[in-house]
Each structure stands twice: as C-alpha cells, then as structure tokens.
Design a protein around this motif. Sequence first.
Motif, PDB file in Angstrom:
ATOM      1  N   UNK A 126       0.855  -1.212  -0.078  1.00 23.88           N
ATOM      2  CA  UNK A 126       0.056   0.121   0.038  1.00 23.88           C
ATOM      3  C   UNK A 126       0.940   1.387  -0.013  1.00 23.88           C
ATOM      4  N   UNK A 127       1.952   1.380   0.480  1.00 26.31           N
ATOM      5  CA  UNK A 127       2.841   2.310   0.680  1.00 26.31           C
ATOM      6  C   UNK A 127       3.501   2.627  -0.918  1.00 26.31           C
ATOM      7  N   UNK A 128       3.587   1.587  -1.607  1.00 29.39           N
ATOM      8  CA  UNK A 128       3.872   1.908  -3.002  1.00 29.39           C
ATOM      9  C   UNK A 128       2.854   1.923  -3.983  1.00 29.39           C
ATOM     10  N   UNK A 129       1.528   2.029  -3.486  1.00 24.00           N
ATOM     11  CA  UNK A 129       0.544   2.363  -4.271  1.00 24.00           C
ATOM     12  C   UNK A 129       0.257   1.045  -5.183  1.00 24.00           C
ATOM     13  N   UNK A 130       0.511   0.311  -4.848  1.00 23.54           N
ATOM     14  CA  UNK A 130       0.554  -1.533  -5.429  1.00 23.54           C
ATOM     15  C   UNK A 130       1.114  -1.092  -7.138  1.00 23.54           C
ATOM     16  N   UNK A 174       1.904  -1.724 -12.232  1.00 21.41           N
ATOM     17  CA  UNK A 174       0.956  -2.291 -11.439  1.00 21.41           C
ATOM     18  C   UNK A 174       1.440  -3.740 -11.004  1.00 21.41           C
ATOM     19  N   UNK A 175       1.407  -4.094  -9.676  1.00 17.59           N
ATOM     20  CA  UNK A 175       1.727  -5.324  -9.236  1.00 17.59           C
ATOM     21  C   UNK A 175       0.885  -5.715  -8.060  1.00 17.59           C
ATOM     22  N   UNK A 176       0.839  -7.097  -7.925  1.00 13.22           N
ATOM     23  CA  UNK A 176      -0.211  -7.718  -6.875  1.00 13.22           C
ATOM     24  C   UNK A 176       0.447  -8.936  -6.461  1.00 13.22           C
ATOM     25  N   UNK A 177       0.171  -9.251  -5.087  1.00 16.93           N
ATOM     26  CA  UNK A 177       0.627 -10.570  -4.548  1.00 16.93           C
ATOM     27  C   UNK A 177      -0.077 -11.895  -5.341  1.00 16.93           C
ATOM     28  N   UNK A 178      -1.261 -11.605  -5.885  1.00 14.09           N
ATOM     29  CA  UNK A 178      -1.944 -12.318  -6.544  1.00 14.09           C
ATOM     30  C   UNK A 178      -1.658 -12.866  -7.942  1.00 14.09           C
ATOM     31  N   UNK A 179      -0.464 -12.115  -8.444  1.00 13.14           N
ATOM     32  CA  UNK A 179       0.045 -12.362  -9.868  1.00 13.14           C
ATOM     33  C   UNK A 179      -0.783 -11.535 -10.886  1.00 13.14           C
ATOM     34  N   UNK A 180      -1.826 -10.682 -10.686  1.00 13.24           N
ATOM     35  CA  UNK A 180      -2.663 -10.114 -11.544  1.00 13.24           C
ATOM     36  C   UNK A 180      -2.729  -8.699 -11.244  1.00 13.24           C
ATOM     37  N   UNK A 181      -1.970  -7.684 -12.246  1.00 14.14           N
ATOM     38  CA  UNK A 181      -1.677  -8.213 -13.514  1.00 14.14           C
ATOM     39  C   UNK A 181      -0.302  -8.459 -13.702  1.00 14.14           C
ATOM     40  N   UNK A 211      13.563  -4.240   1.251  1.00 11.52           N
ATOM     41  CA  UNK A 211      12.044  -4.510   1.676  1.00 11.52           C
ATOM     42  C   UNK A 211      10.952  -4.349   0.616  1.00 11.52           C
ATOM     43  N   UNK A 212      11.098  -3.996  -0.348  1.00 13.86           N
ATOM     44  CA  UNK A 212      10.361  -3.401  -1.351  1.00 13.86           C
ATOM     45  C   UNK A 212       9.676  -4.258  -2.343  1.00 13.86           C
ATOM     46  N   UNK A 213       8.885  -4.268  -2.992  1.00 15.78           N
ATOM     47  CA  UNK A 213       8.278  -5.148  -4.109  1.00 15.78           C
ATOM     48  C   UNK A 213       8.380  -4.582  -5.457  1.00 15.78           C
ATOM     49  N   UNK A 214       8.922  -5.414  -6.165  1.00 16.34           N
ATOM     50  CA  UNK A 214       9.016  -5.099  -7.597  1.00 16.34           C
ATOM     51  C   UNK A 214       8.338  -6.027  -8.533  1.00 16.34           C
ATOM     52  N   UNK A 215       8.498  -5.774  -9.806  1.00 16.08           N
ATOM     53  CA  UNK A 215       7.613  -6.714 -11.061  1.00 16.08           C
ATOM     54  C   UNK A 215       8.831  -7.635 -11.534  1.00 16.08           C
ATOM     55  N   UNK A 216       8.262  -8.606 -12.191  1.00 15.44           N
ATOM     56  CA  UNK A 216       9.024  -9.497 -12.691  1.00 15.44           C
ATOM     57  C   UNK A 216      10.187  -8.998 -13.703  1.00 15.44           C
TER      58      UNK A 216
END
Length: 451
Positions: A211-215, A223-230, A240-245
Amino acid sequence: MEYDEKLARFRQAHLNPFNKQLGPRHHEQEPREEAQEVTSEETLSELPPGEPEFHCSEHMMDLGLSEDHFSRPVGLFLASDVQQLRQAIEECKQVILELPEQSEKQKDAVVRLIHLRLKLQELKDPNEEEPNIRVLLEHRFYKEKSKSVKQTCDKCNTIIWGLIQTWYTCTGCYYRCHSKCLNLISKPCVSSKVSHQAEYELSICPETGLDSQDYRCAECRAPISLRGVPSEARQCDYTGQYYCSHCHWNDLAVIPARVVHNWDFEPRKVSRCSMRYLALMVSRPVLRLREINPLLFNYVEELVEIRKLRQDILLMKPYFITCKEAMEARLLLQLQDRQHFVENDEMYSIQDLLDVHMGRLSCSLTEIHTLFAKHIKLDCERCQAKGFVCELCREGDVLFPFDSHTSVCTDCSAVFHRDCYYDNSTTCPKCARLNLRKQSLFQEPDLDVDA
C-alpha cells in the motif's frame, strides 16, 4: 481440365504429378464444354484412403515452406517485408500443429520456423554501424565485440543474439541491453549512487507493504499484486520493497544487515538494482563493526584475531615508510587489495567478512604479517636499530611494539615487557619522568624575602 486437377491434387496431398496410376475418373474423357472447375473439396474426397491430408497455401510455398521436393532451399526466402515474414511464421506454426508429433516433416517445419524468425530479427535489428561509446543517464555504454556470448537484455528481458544483434554494456554497473533498447532506458547508473551515497541499509528487510508503494513496482511503477494479476509482486530482501518480474529476476545476494547483526551469509532474493548495488559495494570498507555490533567480536573468534593482526600491521607501517629498502621492495603493496588495512583497524567491507567466514582472510593476513615482521626483525639493519629496550628491567632482547609479549604506552609509544609493565606499575615510567621535568621547569624558584 485434367492438368488442373492433377495440379490441385499435387498441392493438397504432395502426389507426384507424373504418376500414371490414376483413379477411374481420370481415364474418362469429358467434353470441354461440359467440364466444370474441380474444387479443392472434391479433390480431397477423391484421394486414396491411404494418403494423408496436408493443407498448405500457395503463399507458404512461395516462401519455401512446402514439404515437397520442388521446394526451395532452406536459406532462400523471397519475402523481404516484415509483415510477410510474420504471416509466414504464423502459417508455419499452424503447419507444425497439424503435422504428426515427432515426425520428420514436423522437424523440418520447426527448422524452417527458426530460420524465418532469425530473418525477421535481422530485419528488425539491422547490422548497421553503431557508435562505440554511448553516455545515457550516467551510464557509460561500450559496444561489445564478443559475438558468441549469450546474454540477457536488462531492459526487454529477452536474449541478446550476439551474432546478429548489436549490444552494449555499461562499464560502471554492467547493465546490458540491445542497441535498439538504449533510448528506452529509464534507470540511472547504480555506480553514481555508490559514489555519492556509499552506505548500506542495515535494517533487516525493512518491509513497508504494497500500500505504501500504491501497489506499483518500486522501480518502474508498473501495477503489481501478490496474486500475480496483472503482474507478480516480488520482494527484495535488501530494500524490503516489491518489484515486478522485469525488475526482479530472483537473483541471489548476501544481505549486509543479516551479516552484521546475525552473522548470516545465506544468499537471499534481491532485485536487479539491489544486486548491482551490492556487487559494486562488496569491496568498499563502510562497516564500522565496533559501533554497529560490538558483541560480534565476542561471538566470532576469527574477528578478534583479524583485529590483532591489523593493529600489528599499523604498528609496522611507520617502519616501512622510513625504510628505503622497504619502499624499494614495495612491501605495503601486499595489501593493495585491502588498502583500508594500512589506514585503520575499524572499517570492514562485506568481502572482508565473507573471507573471514570462509577462513581465507586469517591465513593470508598471517602470511603478510610474518613477511613484514621478518623484514623488520631479521632482514633490515635500519629497522632493527629502531627497536626498544625495556626501561624497567633493562634486560632481554630488542623489543618491537608488534611483539606479542610487549606492552606499548599510548602516550609516548614506549615499549616494555608485558610482565614488567603490569608487575611494577600501571603508569609508564618514561611518562612519569617527563612529567617531573615539566613540573621542575614551570616551578617558580623560592625567593629569600629577608635578603
């Protein structure tokens, strides 16, 4: 009529047009005025039951994709347009799906598909003259000359075919990409961050949440999500941050925070940007272990030994600086890969800690320590003359500050036997004499009032 019918049967079923064993219909002669055009459906219905059906368009035959012995060689393509090649590739894919599995015809069609794709790639990325040096977003790209090495483009995440494609490598962060992808790069060179901000994140996986990265990806903002969509969200264990593939390839690296706090050297998954940053920082001495985690020296015995060897080398350094023979022999260059070892005994790099963990640093540093001590105590007469005599017992051999059985005064650098120093007094006698002299110099003389 008979010729057209034979040609249609040849194109649909790959029969030899000169084969005289024809069906009963072909022996009957029909009047020309009553002849009707034979459709492909009628021709297929008249095929012998043992002949396989094979659908191939005339356009594919023009491209050299037909399977009969009248087809053109594999390397010969009449198509020169990108759109024609794409259409031929799709048709060839359809042919491969219709052919029997593991058949020779299917294998030949796969080979032709590969040649078509290579031809399309050549048209997309022509082998034109490219500049040898390109500067972009603080990257300094050099044109690669090696053609046989198989690499992956960091921008489009596809294979770089060195034989037919031009590609560049950044000399600072080793970022690789196609020449056609250069103008699409949006990531600045990591080496600039190393030169301006050479410090580690010392919190273990400081996660703040999607949420701090605005997904969105922390780097490219996709756009990224833990569900893999999109797109699948992949966490970098360093930031500690999240990245796309596209920005996180599941590369593994040792995390500095886990090493300093837990003495944990297990590689964790990091993003591409973090991997390049850690690779450039691995040899930089930016960790002050005594301040970050002083209890680590109680837990890791090898660190205590390394600290003592480094302190001895710092005591040997003044001998080499003032010794002509040592300067000519370049003895201090034995530590040129670890220049901070001759500057202080507090700073460490991740590579130092890795070598301590593997047991390599202790062995190499002990050999260098032995070489230095041999020059000072045995080989060089000038360095021997700079030794000390214990001022407490006035006995024994010449002492040097790096000997294991000596004690050094922190104020005047005088050297004593350790046993003599602690048995007699905890105060340096040389410093005591100097203090007495100072007091006698500044003490005012007693004046005779009566006189």
